[in-house]
Design a protein around this motif. Structure first.
Motif, short mmCIF file in Angstrom:
data_model
loop_
_atom_site.label_atom_id
_atom_site.label_comp_id
_atom_site.label_asym_id
_atom_site.label_seq_id
_atom_site.Cartn_x
_atom_site.Cartn_y
_atom_site.Cartn_z
N ARG A 1 -5.56 13.81 17.57
CA ARG A 1 -4.90 15.10 17.35
C ARG A 1 -3.40 15.03 17.54
N SER A 2 -2.87 13.86 17.87
CA SER A 2 -1.44 13.72 18.13
C SER A 2 -0.62 13.69 16.83
N ALA A 3 0.65 14.03 16.97
CA ALA A 3 1.55 14.06 15.81
C ALA A 3 1.66 12.69 15.15
N LYS A 4 1.69 11.62 15.96
CA LYS A 4 1.86 10.29 15.35
C LYS A 4 0.70 9.95 14.41
N VAL A 5 -0.49 10.42 14.74
CA VAL A 5 -1.65 10.15 13.87
C VAL A 5 -1.50 10.90 12.55
N SER A 6 -1.13 12.16 12.60
CA SER A 6 -0.95 12.90 11.34
C SER A 6 0.22 12.34 10.54
N GLU A 7 1.29 11.91 11.23
CA GLU A 7 2.43 11.32 10.52
C GLU A 7 2.03 10.02 9.82
N LEU A 8 1.25 9.19 10.51
CA LEU A 8 0.82 7.93 9.89
C LEU A 8 -0.21 8.15 8.79
N SER A 9 -0.98 9.21 8.90
CA SER A 9 -1.94 9.54 7.83
C SER A 9 -1.19 9.96 6.57
N ALA A 10 -0.08 10.67 6.75
CA ALA A 10 0.72 11.12 5.61
C ALA A 10 1.59 9.99 5.04
#
Length: 185
Positions: free
Chosen positions: A67-76
Motif C-alpha cells: 500500500r506504500s507510495a513506492k509500490v504504486s510509483e513502481l507499478s506506474a
C-alpha cells in the motif's frame, strides 16, 4: 597492494561485494540504499533496506508494504534507481533497474521466514503515508497480503570513486554484457 578501483573488473567486483554484504550485514554501507522513483509530483527518494543482491542474474530485492507510495510509483513507472554511498571506500554506486512487484504466493516463503517484529512492518493501520494525530495512533497489524518484494533487474551500474589522486567514474551496462567503460568524473 593494488587498488581494485583502478580497473574496470576490480570496480565491478567491488560493487558486487559491497551489495552482497549490504544484503546480509545490518552495519554495511549498502544495507540502506536510497530508492529513487518517479512520483505523481516528480522525483521521489527514500531509504530502503536491501534484502538481496545477485550478480547472476543481476538483480536486487527490497521488501515493501503493497500500500506504500513506492509500490504504486513502481507499478506506474518501473524504471528506478538505487543509490549507495560507502564512506570508507569513498565510492558512490548508482544502480538503474526495472522493478517488478512480487506478491502473494510468489513471496509467501519470504513472509513465513520473517520474524514477528519484521512482519509488524507490513499491514499496519492505517496504510503507509496516511495522516494520524499522534505517532502512537499507528497500529501494527501484520498481514501477508500487504507484504511484497520489489525486484529490480539491473540495466546499469555507475560508480564514482572520489580518489585523492583523481576521481574515477565507470559505467557498466547489461546491453554491453557488463564490460564497462570509464567516463569523465
Amino acid at each position: 597492494m593494488t587498488d581494485p578501483l583502478t580497473t574496470l573488473s576490480g570496480t565491478l567486483d567491488t560493487v558486487w561485494t559491497l551489495l552482497a554484504r549490504g544484503a546480509t550485514d545490518r552495519d554495511a554501507p549498502a544495507r540502506h540504499p536510497v530508492l529513487a522513483t518517479s512520483g505523481r509530483d516528480g522525483a521521489e527518494a527514500r531509504m530502503v533496506v536491501l534484502r538481496e543482491a545477485r550478480r547472476d542474474p543481476p538483480r536486487v530485492e527490497i521488501f515493501a508494504d503493497r500500500r506504500s507510495a513506492k509500490v504504486s510509483e513502481l507499478s506506474a513507472e518501473p524504471r528506478a534507481s538505487l543509490l549507495v554511498w560507502d564512506p570508507a571506500l569513498r565510492l558512490q554506486v548508482r544502480l538503474r533497474a526495472r522493478f517488478q512487484v512480487l506478491a502473494g504466493e510468489a513471496v509467501a516463503p519470504l513472509w513465513q521466514a520473517l520474524p514477528g517484529a519484521a512482519r509488524a512492518l507490513y499491514g499496519g493501520r492505517p496504510a503507509p503515508g496516511a495522516p494520524i494525530p499522534e505517532p502512537g495512533d499507528h497500529i501494527a497489524d501484520p498481514a501477508a497480503h500487504a507484504f511484497c518484494v520489489l525486484r529490480g533487474v539491473l540495466a546499469e551500474i555507475e560508480t564514482l570513486h572520489l580518489a585523492t589522486l583523481g576521481h574515477r567514474r565507470a559505467l557498466f551496462r547489461a546491453t554491453d554484457d557488463w564490460q564497462g567503460g570509464w567516463c569523465a568524473p
